[in-house]
Design a protein around this motif. Structure first.
Motif, PDB file in Angstrom:
ATOM      1  N   VAL A 179       0.842  -1.205   0.000  1.00  0.00           N
ATOM      2  CA  VAL A 179       0.000   0.000   0.000  1.00  0.00           C
ATOM      3  C   VAL A 179       0.874   1.250   0.000  1.00  0.00           C
ATOM      4  O   VAL A 179       0.641   2.193  -0.768  1.00  0.00           O
ATOM      5  CB  VAL A 179      -0.952  -0.001   1.231  1.00  0.00           C
ATOM      6  CG1 VAL A 179      -1.612   1.356   1.432  1.00  0.00           C
ATOM      7  CG2 VAL A 179      -2.009  -1.087   1.079  1.00  0.00           C
ATOM      8  N   THR A 180       1.918   1.263   0.826  1.00  0.00           N
ATOM      9  CA  THR A 180       2.758   2.468   0.912  1.00  0.00           C
ATOM     10  C   THR A 180       3.648   2.623  -0.318  1.00  0.00           C
ATOM     11  O   THR A 180       4.172   3.702  -0.567  1.00  0.00           O
ATOM     12  CB  THR A 180       3.602   2.479   2.205  1.00  0.00           C
ATOM     13  OG1 THR A 180       4.365   1.270   2.269  1.00  0.00           O
ATOM     14  CG2 THR A 180       2.730   2.577   3.440  1.00  0.00           C
ATOM     15  N   ALA A 181       3.802   1.561  -1.095  1.00  0.00           N
ATOM     16  CA  ALA A 181       4.517   1.674  -2.373  1.00  0.00           C
ATOM     17  C   ALA A 181       3.542   2.020  -3.499  1.00  0.00           C
ATOM     18  O   ALA A 181       3.914   2.006  -4.671  1.00  0.00           O
ATOM     19  CB  ALA A 181       5.258   0.372  -2.686  1.00  0.00           C
ATOM     20  N   GLY A 182       2.302   2.298  -3.142  1.00  0.00           N
ATOM     21  CA  GLY A 182       1.324   2.759  -4.126  1.00  0.00           C
ATOM     22  C   GLY A 182       0.766   1.671  -5.021  1.00  0.00           C
ATOM     23  O   GLY A 182       0.233   1.968  -6.093  1.00  0.00           O
ATOM     24  N   VAL A 183       0.850   0.413  -4.604  1.00  0.00           N
ATOM     25  CA  VAL A 183       0.373  -0.685  -5.465  1.00  0.00           C
ATOM     26  C   VAL A 183      -1.156  -0.644  -5.600  1.00  0.00           C
ATOM     27  O   VAL A 183      -1.864  -0.472  -4.611  1.00  0.00           O
ATOM     28  CB  VAL A 183       0.814  -2.056  -4.894  1.00  0.00           C
ATOM     29  CG1 VAL A 183       0.241  -3.203  -5.731  1.00  0.00           C
ATOM     30  CG2 VAL A 183       2.332  -2.147  -4.826  1.00  0.00           C
TER      31      VAL A 183
END
Ligand SMILES: NC(=O)c1ccc[n+]([C@@H]2O[C@H](COP(=O)([O-])OP(=O)(O)OC[C@H]3O[C@@H](n4cnc5c(N)ncnc54)[C@H](O)[C@@H]3O)[C@@H](O)[C@H]2O)c1
Ligand SMILES: [Zn+2]
Ligand SMILES: [Zn+2]
Length: 396
Positions: A179-183
């Motif tokens: 989530v924090t890598a924007g997936v």
């Protein structure tokens, strides 16, 4: 009086199962009316424990290990209102008060009230507040109403206990990394590390709709495990650069999202695949993430590493090429996963068969007395996630 046994850290390379105190509803001399005592059903060995057991932290001898806990509430303190005796619950590895500004903002990994030394606490972990760990038969959990996730149906939960036990840490942690890598739908993702966290992250990327999930490691067995559920893989023991290997899969030497599931014990690449290079994953993140992409960093970095090879790294100073990340407007997200942000949704994804997380990380259940050999096999790089069954409630 009930007996209790737990896994103690003895010295680098050695843990031991020993008799330990049965937990009390107390914090030091103070009674802990908001806490519960849990009879543990499943408690997992984590890569984070290995940092301590490899002697790469300042963990004291005798520390009772274990922060991945699932169990049955057998005693509830006076002020516990909504959790009841008999409930089967998942315990987030972060200990959180539910009352400080960070907890109120959902940042339970950096609770301000549970560790006098720094923000954030966990069971059985160095520098994390001195809480007794849960690789044991019984453990005390404070702020029970706030921390615990109750499974709605005990029998149904026991049928999926090998999956649900992963809600205390690695499934939310892998998901948080994604989530924090924007997936999101259609993302092209690189996950560094095919340990349990990397594999849980890869399965999370699939759940989030990623188009391609590429997992990198130098451990062939773990890469095979990643391929078993549809990931592409990069073998870092090969000489070809990471960019070239990624280009061979997706046509360009870059990805939208990068998740570091390795941390500070990272090893190099090609001829250096057996040599530690603490900053290598962070530097390759900036190299292969596209401009405007995001980098999730659940892999652990420490403020003190007695086993580091150079003086700077002993204090957690790593040589990272931040100018490159800046030039590409990367965003970075670090820290403990705030488990509570995700565990309920991921529980439902398990209960309604939307994800096969135990299969993805290859759960292997072992007895408490076999924990020392579990630690050894995991350290050797077994493609398994070891789940301890301390009270014989899974295997029997
Ligand atoms: N942020 C959090 O809340 C949180 C929670 C759990 C675990 N962690 C951390 O996540 C990390 C992974 O945990 P794990 O249980 O999977 O550990 P693990 O040690 O089993 O897995 C790490 C894997 O990384 C591989 N590796 C080493 N160097 C590499 C490189 N340069 N590129 C790619 N792969 C490389 C290793 O071969 C190994 O398979 C650890 O640092 C752990 O402490 C963080
Ligand atoms: Zn863990
Ligand atoms: Zn708090």
């Amino acid at each position: 009086m009930c007996q209790n046994h737990g896994v103690a850290y003895i010295k680098p390379g050695e843990v031991e199962v020993r008799e330990i105190d049965y937990p009390k509803l107390a914090i030091g001399n103070r009674q802990c009316h908001h806490g519960v005592i849990i009879k543990i059903v499943a408690t997992n060995i984590c890569g984070s424990d290995q940092h301590m057991v490899r002697g790469r932290t300042t963990a004291p001898a005798g520390l009772i290990l274990g922060h991945e806990i699932t169990g049955i509430v057998i005693e509830a303190g006076r002020d516990v209102e909504f959790i009841k005796e008999g409930d089967l619950v998942s315990v987030p590895f972060n200990i959180a008060c539910g009352r400080c500004r960070n907890c109120k903002a959902g940042q339970t990994g950096i609770c301000l009230n549970v560790n006098p030394a720094r923000p954030g606490a966990a069971y059985g972990y160095v520098d994390m507040g001195g809480w007794v760990g849960g690789q044991a038969e019984y453990v005390m959990v404070p702020y029970a109403d706030f921390n615990l996730l109750k499974f709605p149906d005990k029998d149904r939960a026991m049928e999926k206990i090998k999956d649900l036990t992963l809600l205390s840490d690695i499934f939310p942690t892998g998901f948080h990394g994604a989530v924090t890598a924007g997936v999101g739908p259609g993302s092209i993702v690189y996950v560094a590390g095919a340990g349990p966290v990397g594999l849980a992250c890869a399965a999370s990327c699939q759940l989030l709709g990623a188009a391609v999930v590429i997992v990198g490691d130098m451990n062939k067995e773990r890469l095979e495990q990643a391929r078993s559920f549809g990931c592409e893989t990069v073998d870092l023991s090969q000489e070809a650069s990471l960019g070239d290997q990624i280009e061979a899969i997706v046509g360009v030497p870059e990805v939208d999202s990068f998740v570091d599931c390795v941390g500070f014990e990272a090893k190099g690449h090609g001829a250096d695949a057996n040599k530690e290079q603490a900053a290598t994953v962070l530097n390759s993140a900036m190299e292969i993430t596209r401009a405007g992409g995001a980098i999730g960093i659940p892999g652990l970095y420490v403020t003190g590493d007695p086993g580091a090879s150079d003086e700077a790294a002993k204090k957690g100073n790593l040589s990272i090429r931040i100018g490159l990340g800046w030039a590409k407007s990367h965003s970075f997200y670090t820290g403990q996963c705030p488990v509570m942000k995700y565990h309920r949704q991921l529980m439902n994804a398990i209960l309604y068969d939307k994800v096969q997380i135990a299969k993805a990380v290859n759960v292997q259940v072992i007895k408490l007395q076999d924990a020392p050999s579990g630690y050894k096999d995991f350290d050797k790089g077994a493609a398994k996630k070891f789940v301890i069954d301390p009270n014989g409630m899974i295997m029997n």
